[in-house]
Design a protein around this motif. Structure first.
Motif, short mmCIF file in Angstrom:
data_model
loop_
_atom_site.label_atom_id
_atom_site.label_comp_id
_atom_site.label_asym_id
_atom_site.label_seq_id
_atom_site.Cartn_x
_atom_site.Cartn_y
_atom_site.Cartn_z
N THR A 5 5.33 -3.97 1.36
CA THR A 5 4.23 -3.59 2.04
C THR A 5 3.88 -3.36 3.42
O THR A 5 4.62 -4.59 3.72
CB THR A 5 2.86 -3.98 1.48
OG1 THR A 5 1.75 -3.00 1.83
CG2 THR A 5 2.98 -5.33 1.42
N GLY A 6 3.86 -2.69 4.26
CA GLY A 6 4.09 -2.65 5.78
C GLY A 6 2.63 -2.49 6.08
O GLY A 6 2.08 -1.99 5.20
N THR A 39 2.05 9.62 -2.66
CA THR A 39 1.10 8.78 -3.74
C THR A 39 0.08 8.23 -3.43
O THR A 39 0.50 7.57 -2.44
CB THR A 39 1.61 8.29 -4.48
OG1 THR A 39 3.04 9.07 -5.05
CG2 THR A 39 0.75 7.41 -6.48
N ARG A 40 -1.25 8.43 -3.43
CA ARG A 40 -2.99 7.71 -2.58
C ARG A 40 -3.20 7.19 -4.56
O ARG A 40 -3.66 7.46 -5.27
CB ARG A 40 -3.36 8.81 -2.18
CG ARG A 40 -4.63 8.13 -1.64
CD ARG A 40 -3.86 7.93 -0.11
NE ARG A 40 -5.61 6.74 0.31
CZ ARG A 40 -6.18 6.98 0.87
NH1 ARG A 40 -5.99 8.18 0.98
NH2 ARG A 40 -7.34 6.43 1.04
N TYR A 45 -1.12 4.65 0.81
CA TYR A 45 0.21 5.14 0.20
C TYR A 45 0.90 4.65 0.01
O TYR A 45 1.32 3.53 0.30
CB TYR A 45 0.57 6.16 1.55
CG TYR A 45 -0.36 7.03 1.99
CD1 TYR A 45 -0.80 8.57 0.79
CD2 TYR A 45 -0.98 7.37 2.77
CE1 TYR A 45 -1.62 9.37 1.35
CE2 TYR A 45 -2.35 8.00 3.61
CZ TYR A 45 -2.53 9.33 2.92
OH TYR A 45 -3.27 10.16 3.19
N LEU A 46 1.54 5.19 -1.54
CA LEU A 46 3.29 4.44 -2.07
C LEU A 46 4.26 5.56 -2.64
O LEU A 46 4.10 6.52 -2.32
CB LEU A 46 2.29 3.76 -3.64
CG LEU A 46 0.81 3.75 -4.36
CD1 LEU A 46 0.62 2.86 -4.93
CD2 LEU A 46 1.56 2.00 -2.72
N GLY A 47 4.76 4.88 -2.56
CA GLY A 47 6.32 5.29 -2.87
C GLY A 47 7.15 5.17 -4.17
O GLY A 47 6.85 3.21 -3.45
N LEU A 58 7.09 0.89 -2.05
CA LEU A 58 6.91 0.79 -0.96
C LEU A 58 4.88 1.47 -0.99
O LEU A 58 4.80 2.03 -1.19
CB LEU A 58 7.39 1.49 -0.30
CG LEU A 58 9.16 1.30 -0.34
CD1 LEU A 58 9.89 2.80 0.87
CD2 LEU A 58 9.45 0.19 -0.04
N ALA A 59 4.39 0.11 0.46
CA ALA A 59 3.26 0.74 0.37
C ALA A 59 2.01 0.12 1.71
O ALA A 59 3.07 -0.51 2.86
CB ALA A 59 1.95 -0.23 -0.37
N LYS A 60 1.32 1.40 2.04
CA LYS A 60 1.04 1.62 3.59
C LYS A 60 -0.76 1.24 2.65
O LYS A 60 -1.18 1.98 2.71
CB LYS A 60 1.26 2.82 4.27
CG LYS A 60 2.68 2.30 4.24
CD LYS A 60 3.10 3.99 4.99
CE LYS A 60 2.75 4.75 6.09
NZ LYS A 60 3.58 5.58 6.41
#
Length: 192
Positions: A5-6, A39-40, A45-47, A58-60
Motif C-alpha cells: 500500500t502507498g 477496483t474500489r 483503489y486496488l489492483g 496493490l492499494a491506494k
C-alpha cells in the motif's frame, strides 16, 4: 499474498504533492507489472497481480492520509494476511532528501500521521515499510503547506528515480530479502 500500500490523499488537487509519494510509487509498480488499479473496495483503489511469483494486492487508500489505517485494517482482515509478514507500506519522509529511500522492517511512526493511524488500527509497529524522501521542510515553513506542496522540476526527476528504487526495493522484499534491500538502498546518499 502481500498487500503493498502507498499512502497519499485522494483527489486531483493532491496529485504530485509530497504527501502523495506513496501513491506515486504504487503507480510505478502497477505500470511495471501491468496491474490495473480500478477496483474500489475497502476504502481504497486496488489492483491484483503477480510480482516475482508472489500474489500481491496493490492499494491506494482513499481515506485521506491521517485515516489510512482504516482502509489497511479492512484489507488485512478481509485477506487474512499477517501484517508483520505480508504488509509493505510506502510513504513520504521529510527527513530524507528527494528521491532517497529507506527500508525498515518495523519502527515508530516518527511523527508521520498516516503511519501513526496504521499502527493504532493494526495494534503493531512491526510491518515492512519503504520511506521515500521528499526533502526537508524549509525554516519558517508550515509543515502542512510543505507536504501538500508540489515538487520542483529538479525534484520531480529525483522523485522519479526514488520511485524506481522503491519498486526495486519492493521486489527484493517480496523475495524475503529485506536485509538485501536495506543494504542496497539505506546506505545510498545522493550527492548534493
Amino acid at each position: 499474498m502481500y498487500i503493498i500500500t502507498g499512502l497519499g490523499n485522494p483527489g486531483k488537487e493532491y496529485e504530485g504533492t509530497r504527501h502523495n509519494a506513496g501513491f506515486m510509487a504504487i503507480d510505478h509498480l502497477a505500470d511495471k507489472y501491468q496491474i490495473s488499479m480500478d477496483t474500489r473496495k475497502h476504502m481504497a483503489y486496488l489492483g491484483k497481480g503477480i510480482i516475482n511469483g508472489q500474489k500481491v494486492i496493490l492499494a491506494k487508500p482513499q481515506t485521506y492520509m491521517n485515516l489510512s489505517g482504516e482502509s489497511i485494517r479492512s484489507l488485512v482482515d478481509y485477506y487474512k494476511i499477517d501484517p508483520e509478514e505480508e504488509l509493505i507500506v510506502l510513504y513520504d519522509d521529510i527527513s530524507l532528501d528527494p528521491g532517497n529511500i529507506r527500508i525498515r522492517a518495523k519502527g515508530s511512526a516518527g511523527g508521520h500521521n498516516g503511519i501513526k493511524n496504521i499502527i493504532a488500527h493494526l495494534g503493531t509497529q512491526v510491518f515492512q515499510r519503504v520511506k521515500i524522501g521528499v526533502g526537508e521542510k524549509p525554516k519558517n515553513y508550515d509543515l502542512k503547506d510543505f507536504v501538500l506542496g508540489h515538487f520542483s522540476k529538479a525534484e520531480q526527476e529525483l522523485m522519479e528515480e526514488g520511485c524506481q528504487h522503491s519498486v526495486q526495493a519492493v521486489e527484493l522484499m517480496l523475495e524475503g530479502e529485506i536485509q538485501a534491500a536495506m543494504n542496497e538502498f539505506n546506505r545510498k546518499k545522493r550527492e548534493k
